[in-house]
Design an enzyme around this catalytic site. Structure first.
Site, PDB file in Angstrom:
ATOM      1  N   LYS A   1     -12.201  -2.400   6.678  1.00  0.00           N
ATOM      2  CA  LYS A   1     -11.384  -3.354   7.427  1.00  0.00           C
ATOM      3  C   LYS A   1     -11.903  -3.425   8.865  1.00  0.00           C
ATOM      4  O   LYS A   1     -12.366  -4.457   9.298  1.00  0.00           O
ATOM      5  CB  LYS A   1      -9.905  -2.960   7.407  1.00  0.00           C
ATOM      6  CG  LYS A   1      -9.383  -2.450   6.042  1.00  0.00           C
ATOM      7  CD  LYS A   1      -9.372  -3.512   4.967  1.00  0.00           C
ATOM      8  CE  LYS A   1      -9.156  -3.002   3.548  1.00  0.00           C
ATOM      9  NZ  LYS A   1      -7.864  -2.435   3.238  1.00  0.00           N
TER      10      LYS A   1
ATOM     11  N   TRP B   1       0.825  -1.217   0.000  1.00  0.00           N
ATOM     12  CA  TRP B   1       0.000   0.000   0.000  1.00  0.00           C
ATOM     13  C   TRP B   1       0.852   1.258   0.000  1.00  0.00           C
ATOM     14  O   TRP B   1       0.524   2.248  -0.655  1.00  0.00           O
ATOM     15  CB  TRP B   1      -0.992  -0.016   1.159  1.00  0.00           C
ATOM     16  CG  TRP B   1      -2.046  -1.071   0.955  1.00  0.00           C
ATOM     17  CD1 TRP B   1      -2.274  -2.170   1.742  1.00  0.00           C
ATOM     18  CD2 TRP B   1      -2.995  -1.155  -0.124  1.00  0.00           C
ATOM     19  NE1 TRP B   1      -3.306  -2.918   1.220  1.00  0.00           N
ATOM     20  CE2 TRP B   1      -3.764  -2.332   0.080  1.00  0.00           C
ATOM     21  CE3 TRP B   1      -3.272  -0.357  -1.244  1.00  0.00           C
ATOM     22  CZ2 TRP B   1      -4.787  -2.722  -0.800  1.00  0.00           C
ATOM     23  CZ3 TRP B   1      -4.293  -0.754  -2.119  1.00  0.00           C
ATOM     24  CH2 TRP B   1      -5.038  -1.917  -1.891  1.00  0.00           C
TER      25      TRP B   1
ATOM     26  N   ASP C   1      -1.528   6.247   6.559  1.00  0.00           N
ATOM     27  CA  ASP C   1      -2.584   5.366   6.063  1.00  0.00           C
ATOM     28  C   ASP C   1      -2.811   4.305   7.140  1.00  0.00           C
ATOM     29  O   ASP C   1      -2.003   3.399   7.307  1.00  0.00           O
ATOM     30  CB  ASP C   1      -2.153   4.712   4.742  1.00  0.00           C
ATOM     31  CG  ASP C   1      -3.179   3.688   4.231  1.00  0.00           C
ATOM     32  OD1 ASP C   1      -4.214   3.479   4.897  1.00  0.00           O
ATOM     33  OD2 ASP C   1      -2.927   3.095   3.154  1.00  0.00           O
TER      34      ASP C   1
HETATM   35  C1  LIG Z   1      -7.440  -1.796   1.894  1.00  0.00           C
HETATM   36  C2  LIG Z   1      -6.341  -0.840   1.996  1.00  0.00           C
HETATM   37  C3  LIG Z   1      -6.172   0.195   1.058  1.00  0.00           C
HETATM   38  C4  LIG Z   1      -7.044   0.335  -0.160  1.00  0.00           C
HETATM   39  O1  LIG Z   1      -8.320   0.755   0.166  1.00  0.00           O
HETATM   40  P1  LIG Z   1      -9.380   1.115  -0.978  1.00  0.00           P
HETATM   41  O2  LIG Z   1     -10.568   1.541  -0.166  1.00  0.00           O
HETATM   42  O3  LIG Z   1      -9.603  -0.124  -1.771  1.00  0.00           O
HETATM   43  O4  LIG Z   1      -8.819   2.197  -1.786  1.00  0.00           O
HETATM   44  C5  LIG Z   1      -5.136   1.088   1.256  1.00  0.00           C
HETATM   45  N1  LIG Z   1      -4.300   0.980   2.294  1.00  0.00           N
HETATM   46  C6  LIG Z   1      -4.426  -0.003   3.205  1.00  0.00           C
HETATM   47  C7  LIG Z   1      -3.463  -0.075   4.339  1.00  0.00           C
HETATM   48  C8  LIG Z   1      -5.448  -0.940   3.078  1.00  0.00           C
HETATM   49  O5  LIG Z   1      -5.562  -1.926   3.986  1.00  0.00           O
END
Ligand SMILES: *Cc1c(COP(=O)(O)O)cnc(C)c1O
Length: 375
Positions: A209, A114, A185
């Site tokens: 998540k 990511w 993030d």
């Molecule tokens: C799932 C995830 C993403 C991507 O999320 P989207 O909503 O599909 O854009 C980005 N960063 C992390 C750490 C994730 O777990």
């Protein structure tokens, strides 16, 4: 015959769902959504059918915001926004707001897929420097503070607190000069443990998540960072519009915000807050990692032990044949969605907030059995 034996929609038909995202949600939240779906009490309609400008939804949005604010003790120096476009849009929105059109440099720490994707998007917006990249070691660890150097005049320092695909997590935020906004993030670990939000310039998470269904992303942003966007940035991309408009610059994802608000209330009222949630999450992770360590000739953990994620447990088996059987036999015991991401292979067990302790116990016990039969 019990109703559950014939009703495929019954709660008893639910499996332990180890999906990495969209992921398991608290059953009590799903039940509430089900009960209130057709007609929100007092509203005469489903929440999905109501104007986002009306009092009913406005109260729901403020309720969700207030729950998140009180879980973390977030001060008025920060705006809490509910946006669309997932975490992926934040990969672009952050640099677009903070460095597009200026000559500042943003620095990135890359510890997994990511972070890699985020830096790729950021490079389209301006000057970007990677100050640490763990790809040489196949993203199995996070750096120690001495391993990278943050410049005092960086536009921001970016990292991903929990790399969902590799199962690698920062135990603490990276060290960062106070002059530099720290940007995180936290898509797969926000709401899983207490954090000092004051350390951050921006911290964000897509909901699917730990926080609810897909469709909404929570962005917590220090208000002084709202004033850096170039004037020609598209309106939706401009944080200030969302902050000024109370997350209603345009129609927000009303259903997802509603569900997220319920998850935040569950976390507060049923679980007892973030410290209590963290204690359960650590207990779950310990159960699974202990089996990996006790059977280290059979299970190979991906992350270095001191960087192991409490949310996504990644490991491999001695060969593909055993891997396939593991996934299949686990599924037959209602342990679902354990196959790892294609880029890492092996197994990934995502044990987010809504995975009950019993689910982790069931997985640990299955893993012990499987290793003793096949090891
Ligand atoms: C799932 C995830 C993403 C991507 O999320 P989207 O909503 O599909 O854009 C980005 N960063 C992390 C750490 C994730 O777990």
């Amino acid at each position: 015959m019990s109703a559950s034996a014939t009703d495929p929609t019954a709660i008893s038909s639910r499996v332990y769902n180890f999906s990495a995202g969209p992921a398991a949600m608290p059953v009590s939240v799903l039940k509430e959504l089900q009960e209130e779906l057709l007609c929100l009490p007092g509203a005469g309609a489903s929440l999905m059918e109501l104007s986002h400008r009306g009092q009913v939804f406005t109260d729901i949005l403020h309720g969700a915001e207030n729950s998140i604010r009180s879980l973390y003790g977030i001060s008025d120096d920060y705006a809490v926004l509910f946006l669309q476009g997932g975490a992926a849009l934040q990969f672009s929105m952050i640099p677009a707001n903070l460095i597009r059109g200026n000559d500042k440099t943003a620095q990135y720490i890359v510890t997994g897929s990511w972070g890699k994707k985020a830096i790729g998007e950021a490079k389209k917006e301006g000057n970007i420097e990677s100050i640490y990249d763990a790809k040489e070691s196949n993203f199995d660890h996070v750096p120690s503070p001495g391993d990278y150097k943050v410049r005092d005049d960086a536009a921001y320092l970016y990292y991903c607190s929990n790399e969902t695909i590799q199962g690698v997590q920062f135990a603490q935020a990276p060290s960062c000069p106070t002059s530099v906004p720290l940007v995180c993030d936290a898509s797969s670990d926000l709401l899983s443990r207490p954090l000092d939000i004051n350390k951050y310039g921006i911290i964000y998470a897509c909901a699917q998540k730990n926080a609810g269904p897909a469709g909404v992303t929570v962005v917590i942003i220090r208000r002084d960072l709202l004033d850096h966007a170039p004037a020609n940035l598209p309106g939706y991309m401009t944080y200030k519009n969302h902050a000024d408009g109370d997350s209603m610059w345009n129609t927000p994802p009303t259903f997802a915000v509603w569900a997220l608000g319920k998850v935040a209330r569950w976390l507060t009222d049923d679980i007892g807050g973030l410290a209590a949630m963290q204690a359960v999450n650590e207990q779950k992770a310990k159960l699974v990692y202990e089996v990996i360590d006790a059977n280290s000739n059979f299970y190979k953990g991906h992350a270095k032990p001191d960087c192991r994620s409490k949310m996504n447990v990644t490991f491999n088996l001695p060969n593909d044949e055993l891997l396939g059987r593991f996934v299949k036999e686990a599924a037959s015991q209602d342990l679902a969605s354990l196959k790892g991401h294609r880029s890492v292979g092996g197994i990934r067990a995502s044990i987010y907030n809504a995975m009950p302790l019993e689910g982790a116990e069931a997985l640990a016990s299955f893993m012990k059995d499987f290793a003793s039969k096949n090891g």
